[in-house]
Design an enzyme around this catalytic site. Structure first.
Site, PDB file in Angstrom:
ATOM      1  N   ASP A 145     -61.048-173.850-215.570  1.00 31.37           N
ATOM      2  CA  ASP A 145     -59.853-173.853-216.424  1.00 31.37           C
ATOM      3  C   ASP A 145     -59.962-174.889-217.535  1.00 31.37           C
ATOM      4  OD1 ASP A 145     -59.544-175.963-214.452  1.00 31.37           O
ATOM      5  OD2 ASP A 145     -57.485-176.185-215.166  1.00 31.37           O
ATOM      6  N   GLU A 181     -58.014-177.288-212.259  1.00 28.41           N
ATOM      7  CA  GLU A 181     -58.283-178.723-212.180  1.00 28.41           C
ATOM      8  C   GLU A 181     -57.340-179.483-213.093  1.00 28.41           C
ATOM      9  OE1 GLU A 181     -60.255-182.602-213.288  1.00 28.41           O
ATOM     10  OE2 GLU A 181     -59.527-180.996-214.549  1.00 28.41           O
TER      11      GLU A 181
HETATM   12 ZN   LIG Z   1     -62.460-181.673-216.878  1.00 25.91          ZN
END
Ligand SMILES: [Zn+2]
Length: 437
Positions: A108, A203
């Site tokens: 992401d 993340e």
């Molecule tokens: Zn990163």
């Protein structure tokens, strides 16, 4: 290590570093891979309860799973939470077993800037000077703000066109890990132990890693490949908490508000202005933590402000939380009728607490960078990685550079050398672990 070991080690370095022509090239170069991955919109979204927070992350995750299969990786699997796992078996003789090594990167990109229609621009053979991004000339990567550019003469710098994020954070990590596998598959003469691969979702919004399956991952330590400047290795992040401060007032029709209405907006405004200037992200760097009001909602009856707290030391973090609570009491006194509530959540802790007991992991990463011709250095991360949480879940995870700069900004950039040297470092790293006896 014996002299023979040292010589063998040196020979291996020579083969990979001085005469890379003796290595078969990967099927796809790390730059081409990177350019392909950044074009896929994988932006994650704040305040979601499901992982992945955006369905678009599946596009890259599924593509990676398919490409891992094509490359010949084993046990390729994708979890319901958009996590991709795979492994590469050891090619060492049966009498030599070494610990499996893990590599992790996230698919992401930050919610801060869009990654819809990323149009990467290659500034070939960079000859110095500021870089103006073509589609928005107000976006300029200046030498003054990016002195690293002075070391990049002759490199091919990769930027956006000025309208989006680049997403080098962390497509650079993804592309270099994929190229590592590619290089190993084309060059069975490179000796390595078992390798576990993990590509994670969400993340950037901090919710993905809870869904990472540490037990079945296949390694008991790993490296996140999610850092910045070439050579930068990190075994330390700061500790993070997030506060939500709520200001409760009293709403009435403004026509009949005299002596009745209590407007919480003024309390919120005053509260934020009471935060000392020298505690803000705009005024701190290095090992100094901060307090960062970053998003809020102003309404007569109820106003809220979300505030990030960061510090490398727990005592410093406690002091910052105390400051927010003291300010709340002071604000209540100053604005009669307003109630101020402070709710604080732990986000992640400084992974150094655990990694200090695993010095070999950082030492090997430093050595791998050296063999790639870099001058490695340790730098604490002013941020968190997937590793900050995994480390406390039993999977120690130092962080390795990717060559990227200006994360979470339209001025984000990386370069051909950045991607190639990161890949080369990973290739050396698996060999260093295979040399261990
Ligand atoms: Zn990163």
């Amino acid at each position: 290590m014996t002299n023979r070991g040292c010589l063998a080690q040196r020979l291996r370095v020579v083969i990979f570093h001085i005469m890379p022509t003796q290595l078969n090239p990967p099927r796809e170069s790390v730059v081409d891979r990177f350019l392909r991955y950044v074009r896929i919109d994988t932006q994650s979204k704040e305040d979601q309860t499901v992982v992945p927070s955006t369905p678009t992350q599946w596009t890259l995750a599924n593509m990676l799973a398919a490409e891992l299969e094509q490359l010949g990786a084993s046990h390729v699997r994708t979890s319901e939470f958009c996590m991709v796992y795979a492994s590469i078996p050891s090619n060492l003789p049966p009498n030599r077993s070494v610990r499996p090594i893990g590599f992790i990167a996230h698919v992401d990109t930050s919610p801060a800037v869009t990654t819809t229609n990323v149009n990467p621009i290659i500034h070939s053979n960079y000859q110095g000077g500021d870089i103006v991004l073509p589609m928005d000339p107000s976006q300029v990567i200046t030498v003054a703000q990016n002195p690293v550019l002075e070391q990049m003469l002759g490199d091919d710098i990769i930027t956006t066109d000025g309208t989006t994020l680049l997403g080098s954070d962390d497509k650079a990590g993804v592309a270099t890990i994929m190229t590592l596998i590619d290089v190993l598959m084309q060059n069975p003469q490179i000796q390595h132990g078992p390798i576990a691969i993990g590509f994670t979702a969400d993340e950037e919004v901090g919710i993905g890693i809870e869904k990472f399956d540490v037990q079945s991952f296949g390694a008991d330590f790993a490296y996140t490949v999610d850092g910045g400047t070439l050579g930068e290795i990190s075994d330390e992040t700061w500790s993070a908490r997030a506060a939500t401060v709520t200001f409760l007032g009293k709403s009435t029709h403004p026509g009949t508000a005299k002596d009745v209405m209590v407007n919480s907006i003024y309390a919120l405004a005053d509260y934020v202005l009471q935060i000392p200037r020298d505690l803000l992200p705009e005024t701190t760097e290095g090992r100094v933590g901060f307090v960062h009001p970053y998003i809020g909602n102003a309404d007569v009856e109820t106003s809220t402000m979300k505030i990030l707290l960061r510090d490398f030391e727990l005592a410093g973090l406690e002091a910052k939380e105390r400051l927010l609570r003291d300010l709340a009491k002071a604000t209540e006194r100053k604005f009669p009728g307003v109630t101020v509530q402070v709710e604080v959540k732990d986000n992640y802790k400084n992974m150094k607490e655990v990694l200090k007991d695993h010095p070999q992991l950082t030492e090997n990463a430093l050595e791998a960078a050296r063999r790639a011709g870099l001058t490695p250095f340790m730098e604490p991360i002013r941020g968190g990685t997937d590793g900050s949480k995994l480390t406390f879940r039993g999977l120690p995870c130092p962080n390795i550079f990717t060559g990227g700069h200006n994360f979470h900004s339209k001025l984000e950039f990386n370069s051909r050398r950045g991607l190639e040297k990161t890949t080369e470092t990973l290739v050396h790293l698996v060999q260093i672990f295979a040399e261990a006896r």
